[in-house]
Scaffold this motif. Structure first.
Motif, PDB file in Angstrom:
ATOM      1  N   PRO A 171       0.830  -1.219   0.000  1.00  0.00           N
ATOM      2  CA  PRO A 171       0.000   0.000   0.000  1.00  0.00           C
ATOM      3  C   PRO A 171       0.857   1.259   0.000  1.00  0.00           C
ATOM      4  O   PRO A 171       1.761   1.392   0.810  1.00  0.00           O
ATOM      5  N   GLN A 172       0.625   2.139  -0.924  1.00  0.00           N
ATOM      6  CA  GLN A 172       1.380   3.380  -1.037  1.00  0.00           C
ATOM      7  C   GLN A 172       0.421   4.545  -0.851  1.00  0.00           C
ATOM      8  O   GLN A 172      -0.606   4.621  -1.499  1.00  0.00           O
ATOM      9  N   THR A 173       0.764   5.444   0.070  1.00  0.00           N
ATOM     10  CA  THR A 173      -0.143   6.548   0.377  1.00  0.00           C
ATOM     11  C   THR A 173       0.400   7.893  -0.063  1.00  0.00           C
ATOM     12  O   THR A 173      -0.352   8.861  -0.101  1.00  0.00           O
ATOM     13  N   THR A 174       1.683   7.981  -0.373  1.00  0.00           N
ATOM     14  CA  THR A 174       2.293   9.255  -0.774  1.00  0.00           C
ATOM     15  C   THR A 174       2.949   9.096  -2.138  1.00  0.00           C
ATOM     16  O   THR A 174       3.659   8.113  -2.377  1.00  0.00           O
ATOM     17  N   PHE A 175       2.700  10.057  -3.022  1.00  0.00           N
ATOM     18  CA  PHE A 175       3.213   9.994  -4.392  1.00  0.00           C
ATOM     19  C   PHE A 175       3.887  11.323  -4.742  1.00  0.00           C
ATOM     20  O   PHE A 175       3.438  12.385  -4.313  1.00  0.00           O
ATOM     21  N   LEU A 176       4.958  11.238  -5.525  1.00  0.00           N
ATOM     22  CA  LEU A 176       5.659  12.427  -6.003  1.00  0.00           C
ATOM     23  C   LEU A 176       5.131  12.764  -7.389  1.00  0.00           C
ATOM     24  O   LEU A 176       5.183  11.933  -8.310  1.00  0.00           O
ATOM     25  N   LEU A 177       4.617  13.969  -7.547  1.00  0.00           N
ATOM     26  CA  LEU A 177       4.072  14.437  -8.819  1.00  0.00           C
ATOM     27  C   LEU A 177       4.921  15.587  -9.349  1.00  0.00           C
ATOM     28  O   LEU A 177       5.584  16.284  -8.582  1.00  0.00           O
ATOM     29  N   ALA A 178       4.871  15.773 -10.657  1.00  0.00           N
ATOM     30  CA  ALA A 178       5.660  16.848 -11.271  1.00  0.00           C
ATOM     31  C   ALA A 178       4.828  17.538 -12.338  1.00  0.00           C
ATOM     32  O   ALA A 178       4.040  16.913 -13.052  1.00  0.00           O
ATOM     33  N   ARG A 179       5.017  18.858 -12.433  1.00  0.00           N
ATOM     34  CA  ARG A 179       4.428  19.665 -13.500  1.00  0.00           C
ATOM     35  C   ARG A 179       5.502  20.649 -13.931  1.00  0.00           C
ATOM     36  O   ARG A 179       5.751  21.646 -13.257  1.00  0.00           O
ATOM     37  N   GLY A 180       6.147  20.308 -15.037  1.00  0.00           N
ATOM     38  CA  GLY A 180       7.300  21.105 -15.456  1.00  0.00           C
ATOM     39  C   GLY A 180       8.431  20.924 -14.454  1.00  0.00           C
ATOM     40  O   GLY A 180       8.842  19.810 -14.129  1.00  0.00           O
ATOM     41  N   GLN A 181       8.917  22.033 -13.898  1.00  0.00           N
ATOM     42  CA  GLN A 181       9.977  21.989 -12.900  1.00  0.00           C
ATOM     43  C   GLN A 181       9.427  21.915 -11.474  1.00  0.00           C
ATOM     44  O   GLN A 181      10.200  21.777 -10.531  1.00  0.00           O
ATOM     45  N   GLU A 182       8.123  22.009 -11.324  1.00  0.00           N
ATOM     46  CA  GLU A 182       7.516  21.964  -9.990  1.00  0.00           C
ATOM     47  C   GLU A 182       7.347  20.520  -9.520  1.00  0.00           C
ATOM     48  O   GLU A 182       6.992  19.641 -10.296  1.00  0.00           O
ATOM     49  N   LYS A 183       7.603  20.289  -8.238  1.00  0.00           N
ATOM     50  CA  LYS A 183       7.371  18.993  -7.612  1.00  0.00           C
ATOM     51  C   LYS A 183       6.282  19.145  -6.553  1.00  0.00           C
ATOM     52  O   LYS A 183       6.301  20.097  -5.765  1.00  0.00           O
ATOM     53  N   TRP A 184       5.361  18.203  -6.531  1.00  0.00           N
ATOM     54  CA  TRP A 184       4.259  18.206  -5.569  1.00  0.00           C
ATOM     55  C   TRP A 184       4.166  16.827  -4.929  1.00  0.00           C
ATOM     56  O   TRP A 184       4.466  15.812  -5.552  1.00  0.00           O
ATOM     57  N   LEU A 185       3.736  16.816  -3.674  1.00  0.00           N
ATOM     58  CA  LEU A 185       3.504  15.559  -2.969  1.00  0.00           C
ATOM     59  C   LEU A 185       2.006  15.335  -2.813  1.00  0.00           C
ATOM     60  O   LEU A 185       1.278  16.236  -2.396  1.00  0.00           O
ATOM     61  N   LEU A 186       1.566  14.138  -3.182  1.00  0.00           N
ATOM     62  CA  LEU A 186       0.160  13.754  -3.030  1.00  0.00           C
ATOM     63  C   LEU A 186       0.052  12.703  -1.934  1.00  0.00           C
ATOM     64  O   LEU A 186       0.725  11.667  -1.987  1.00  0.00           O
ATOM     65  N   SER A 187      -0.797  12.959  -0.936  1.00  0.00           N
ATOM     66  CA  SER A 187      -1.032  12.005   0.149  1.00  0.00           C
ATOM     67  C   SER A 187      -2.474  11.538   0.073  1.00  0.00           C
ATOM     68  O   SER A 187      -3.399  12.343   0.098  1.00  0.00           O
ATOM     69  N   CYS A 188      -2.686  10.205  -0.045  1.00  0.00           N
ATOM     70  CA  CYS A 188      -4.030   9.623  -0.142  1.00  0.00           C
ATOM     71  C   CYS A 188      -4.385   8.927   1.166  1.00  0.00           C
ATOM     72  O   CYS A 188      -3.640   8.051   1.629  1.00  0.00           O
ATOM     73  N   LYS A 189      -5.483   9.321   1.764  1.00  0.00           N
ATOM     74  CA  LYS A 189      -6.011   8.681   2.969  1.00  0.00           C
ATOM     75  C   LYS A 189      -7.313   8.004   2.570  1.00  0.00           C
ATOM     76  O   LYS A 189      -8.345   8.658   2.435  1.00  0.00           O
ATOM     77  N   HIS A 190      -7.257   6.681   2.362  1.00  0.00           N
ATOM     78  CA  HIS A 190      -8.404   5.952   1.805  1.00  0.00           C
ATOM     79  C   HIS A 190      -9.361   5.499   2.900  1.00  0.00           C
ATOM     80  O   HIS A 190      -8.962   4.833   3.840  1.00  0.00           O
ATOM     81  N   GLY A 191     -10.631   5.886   2.776  1.00  0.00           N
ATOM     82  CA  GLY A 191     -11.647   5.455   3.726  1.00  0.00           C
ATOM     83  C   GLY A 191     -12.552   6.599   4.131  1.00  0.00           C
ATOM     84  O   GLY A 191     -12.077   7.672   4.501  1.00  0.00           O
ATOM     85  N   SER A 192     -13.879   6.373   4.053  1.00  0.00           N
ATOM     86  CA  SER A 192     -14.828   7.438   4.400  1.00  0.00           C
ATOM     87  C   SER A 192     -14.846   7.717   5.893  1.00  0.00           C
ATOM     88  O   SER A 192     -15.372   8.738   6.331  1.00  0.00           O
ATOM     89  N   ALA A 193     -14.289   6.805   6.714  1.00  0.00           N
ATOM     90  CA  ALA A 193     -14.299   7.001   8.164  1.00  0.00           C
ATOM     91  C   ALA A 193     -13.152   7.903   8.633  1.00  0.00           C
ATOM     92  O   ALA A 193     -13.086   8.237   9.817  1.00  0.00           O
TER      93      ALA A 193
END
Length: 314
Positions: free
Chosen positions: A73-95
């Motif tokens: 299970p992976q909850t954090t992802f590294l994203l890029a848009r051009g030279q910008e870097k962004w971190l995506l954190s997914c917390k799965h579950g409606s609770a």
């Protein structure tokens, strides 16, 4: 004013106002509620792929070595848009109820990774403490009401159609009920106006007393059906335990395990046709578990494939 025009006007105004509210406000809200409930039934990998696809629509593409290759299970992802870097954190579950700690953890990862900012996505809710922690850290919070518009068009078409149909059917049912109520109000307005006219006539009349105004009996408005209530985390866990306890006593079933909140794995020793009615009987006792996806594992040594079934759809 004619008594019939008064009744018609009250009926039309009340019915139209209720219809506009139920169709333009309540229906989208119900669709979002059912949609988030459906998302909580996805596996963690399916949910993260959905969010990553939504981010790709913004131009934020997953980067790094062999993205999506890990089986853990992976909850954090590294994203890029051009030279910008962004971190995506997914917390799965409606609770999920996100407080300050997960947001602060994401903020620390942003600083360590020299990223431009971060995005936290969850079907749950970000509490006030979490929103305060996000301020000043360039973190976008995509909780339930903000997440659904991002991923709605990416949901599997058949599932999205079920969600839309369910919300529309509920809206139509309540619109019908509201028009019955509008007719009742129109009838009451007519009765009240008739009574007022009779009272005015009695003041100007000769000694003979006027006959009392007749009250028009109006049909009672049926009570609307109770809306679906999302169980608390404790209630949901208790329901899941109850299902496992009941299935452990069912002949032909050797073991049951909840992989996620809406994914149940069953190891069977008997015929699928013999045990399936018992599985559905237990799941359908609880509205929140009716749409559970059931993984039916074949008996040991059997060449039968693993099968996926579902007792009820949304």
């Amino acid at each position: 004013m004619s008594i019939w025009l008064l009744g018609l006007a009250v009926t039309l105004v009340t019915g139209a106002a209720a219809t506009a509210y139920l169709w333009l406000v309540r229906r989208p809200s119900d669709e979002m509620s059912y949609g988030l409930h459906a998302l909580s039934g996805l596996r963690w990998r399916e949910f993260s792929k959905l969010v990553l696809a939504a981010m790709a629509g913004r131009g934020l593409v997953e980067t790094g070595p062999d993205p999506q290759e890990s089986r853990e299970p992976q909850t954090t992802f590294l994203l890029a848009r051009g030279q910008e870097k962004w971190l995506l954190s997914c917390k799965h579950g409606s609770a999920y109820r996100i407080a300050a700690a997960p947001v602060q953890e994401l903020a620390a990862s942003i600083r360590l990774g020299a990223a431009s900012g971060g995005i936290l996505a969850t079907e749950g809710k970000v509490e006030k403490e979490g929103r305060e922690a996000a301020q000043g850290n360039n973190i976008e919070l995509l909780d339930g009401p903000r997440l659904w518009p991002e991923v709605r068009h990416l949901v599997e078409p058949s599932l999205r159609e079920q969600i839309v149909t369910y919300a529309s059917a509920r809206a139509k049912r309540h619109v019908g009920i509201s028009w019955l109520g509008a007719v009742t109000l129109g009838a009451l307005a007519m009765a009240g106006w008739a009574g007022r006219q009779a009272a005015d006539t009695s003041v100007d009349a000769r000694p003979a007393a006027p006959a009392p105004a007749r009250t028009i009996s109006a049909p009672a408005t049926p009570a609307p059906q109770e809306a679906f209530r999302e169980p608390t985390q404790e209630e949901l866990e208790a329901q899941m335990r109850s299902v496992l306890q009941a299935l452990s006593k069912t002949p032909g079933i050797t073991r049951g395990v909840w992989q996620t909140k809406l994914t149940l794995s069953i190891d069977r020793a008997g015929s699928e046709n013999d045990i399936w009615p018992s599985i559905c009987l237990e799941l359908e006792r609880y509205p929140a578990l009716r749409a559970t996806r059931v993984q039916l594992n074949p008996p040991p040594g059997s060449s039968e494939p693993v099968r996926w079934r579902q007792c009820k759809t949304m």
